[in-house]
Design a protein around this motif. Sequence first.
Motif, PDB file in Angstrom:
ATOM      1  N   CYS A 131       9.503 105.974  74.606  1.00  0.00           N
ATOM      2  CA  CYS A 131       9.591 104.530  74.386  1.00  0.00           C
ATOM      3  C   CYS A 131      10.544 104.273  73.232  1.00  0.00           C
ATOM      4  O   CYS A 131      10.389 104.855  72.147  1.00  0.00           O
ATOM      5  CB  CYS A 131       8.203 103.957  74.076  1.00  0.00           C
ATOM      6  SG  CYS A 131       8.194 102.188  73.734  1.00  0.00           S
ATOM      7  N   GLY A 174      -0.443 108.495  77.520  1.00  0.00           N
ATOM      8  CA  GLY A 174       0.409 107.319  77.509  1.00  0.00           C
ATOM      9  C   GLY A 174       0.995 107.089  76.130  1.00  0.00           C
ATOM     10  O   GLY A 174       0.419 107.495  75.114  1.00  0.00           O
ATOM     11  N   GLY A 176       3.503 103.901  74.134  1.00  0.00           N
ATOM     12  CA  GLY A 176       4.259 102.670  74.290  1.00  0.00           C
ATOM     13  C   GLY A 176       4.185 101.783  73.069  1.00  0.00           C
ATOM     14  O   GLY A 176       3.512 102.091  72.078  1.00  0.00           O
ATOM     15  N   LEU A 231       5.206 103.583  81.600  1.00  0.00           N
ATOM     16  CA  LEU A 231       5.146 102.399  80.749  1.00  0.00           C
ATOM     17  C   LEU A 231       5.880 101.240  81.410  1.00  0.00           C
ATOM     18  O   LEU A 231       7.051 101.361  81.767  1.00  0.00           O
ATOM     19  CB  LEU A 231       5.771 102.715  79.385  1.00  0.00           C
ATOM     20  CG  LEU A 231       5.831 101.579  78.364  1.00  0.00           C
ATOM     21  CD1 LEU A 231       4.436 101.147  77.946  1.00  0.00           C
ATOM     22  CD2 LEU A 231       6.651 102.019  77.143  1.00  0.00           C
ATOM     23  N   VAL A 236       0.438 101.089  80.200  1.00  0.00           N
ATOM     24  CA  VAL A 236       0.740 102.414  80.742  1.00  0.00           C
ATOM     25  C   VAL A 236      -0.001 102.539  82.072  1.00  0.00           C
ATOM     26  O   VAL A 236      -1.163 102.115  82.198  1.00  0.00           O
ATOM     27  CB  VAL A 236       0.296 103.521  79.771  1.00  0.00           C
ATOM     28  CG1 VAL A 236       0.667 104.899  80.332  1.00  0.00           C
ATOM     29  CG2 VAL A 236       0.948 103.321  78.405  1.00  0.00           C
TER      30      VAL A 236
END
Length: 392
Positions: A131, A174, A176, A231, A236
């Motif tokens: 990200c 995940g 983000g 994402l 996510v």
Amino acid sequence: MKMRVDFVIVQHRDEIVISARDSIDFTKEEAMSRKFLPEEVVVEILLRLPVKSLVRFRCVSKRWLSLISDPRFAKSQFKRAADHIQRLLFPTPFGLGSLEVDLPFGDSSAVRELFVPFKQPNLRLNLLGSCDGLVFASHYDHKDFYIWNPSTGEHRKLPDPGISPHPDNEYMYGFGYDSSIDDYKVIVTSFLPLRPSPGYVGKILSLKNNSWKSIKKPDDVFSSFRSAGALCGGAVHWLGEVLRPEANLAILAFDLAEEKFRQVPMLPMLEGEDVDYYDIAYTCLVNLGGRLCLILLWHADEELWGMMEYGVQKSWARMFRIDGDYGPKPLCMSRGNQLVATNDDGNVLIRANPEGKIVESCVFCIEQSPNWHEPSAVFVESLLSPLFALEF
């Protein structure tokens, strides 16, 4: 010797010389004679430069190193960049390489060999997401998690989440950005597949707080097809199966702002108990160009489907059918709306045009290395530091 440039930046003793013109020729001596500009003008010009140049310019002086390394400068540069350059991460005979997605795959001179400062010999490195130029990686399923910026080389080891390993456990990951609080978040869950709640552990970490806290389990028992989440839209996503009480395909999402699990509408033709999943040879969920997308191997056809309006089931539409027999795992979209992916084995890079025709393919890894769990990933160039939250 003269050179044609749009502007020249020269460090002379303690002064910065910048001269900006439209494509004129300068010698170094001529540039040195130009008017010295105020530092705020220098900063304004530097903010317009690409990340690759700024990384080199950190070596010009301590003053420039301090300026370019400042988290506020990095954030401003990232927000103002008109076009974020996407780069592939993939294993090479020497370790880990990087290539701009819009360049020819076969151009070995364009491949950057990367130094991974935290890579431990003989340990697998999992690439779990990216990200804003930051890559989430780990050595083990349950610990040794890192945030790394491949453009600058900076990295940060995260505290262990305190998850006990189990040979039957499945994991979901995940990473983000939560715009509501200007923070990055990491998610790690561990569970026994397709069983009721026993064994479930879910943790989330805020980079600003640098500590883990527990998150509630999903409402339905879920088993993910792939550990690394996609994402998109501030959440996510994982593709997998839920029990209700029969197994059904589903997309599970974790909202980074609300810190809750929810389901996202599935492609209608894959929803319901009447679907014959034996006709679906392969599915893969990914963010392509800001859209949540699915790759399906459906009745011998390889198709790319996208959710044109996030969260709206009726907006799912087929984007194109892909030629060949690659079983593609999508990575990103390159210029011209072309799909960049790997084959099913993860050792061939392919590029398909919007009509689905394969226009380029290149073997980049003869054998998948046991030291790289996810053989390839994508990140964008940025100066953002994994240590940003610790520097204020």
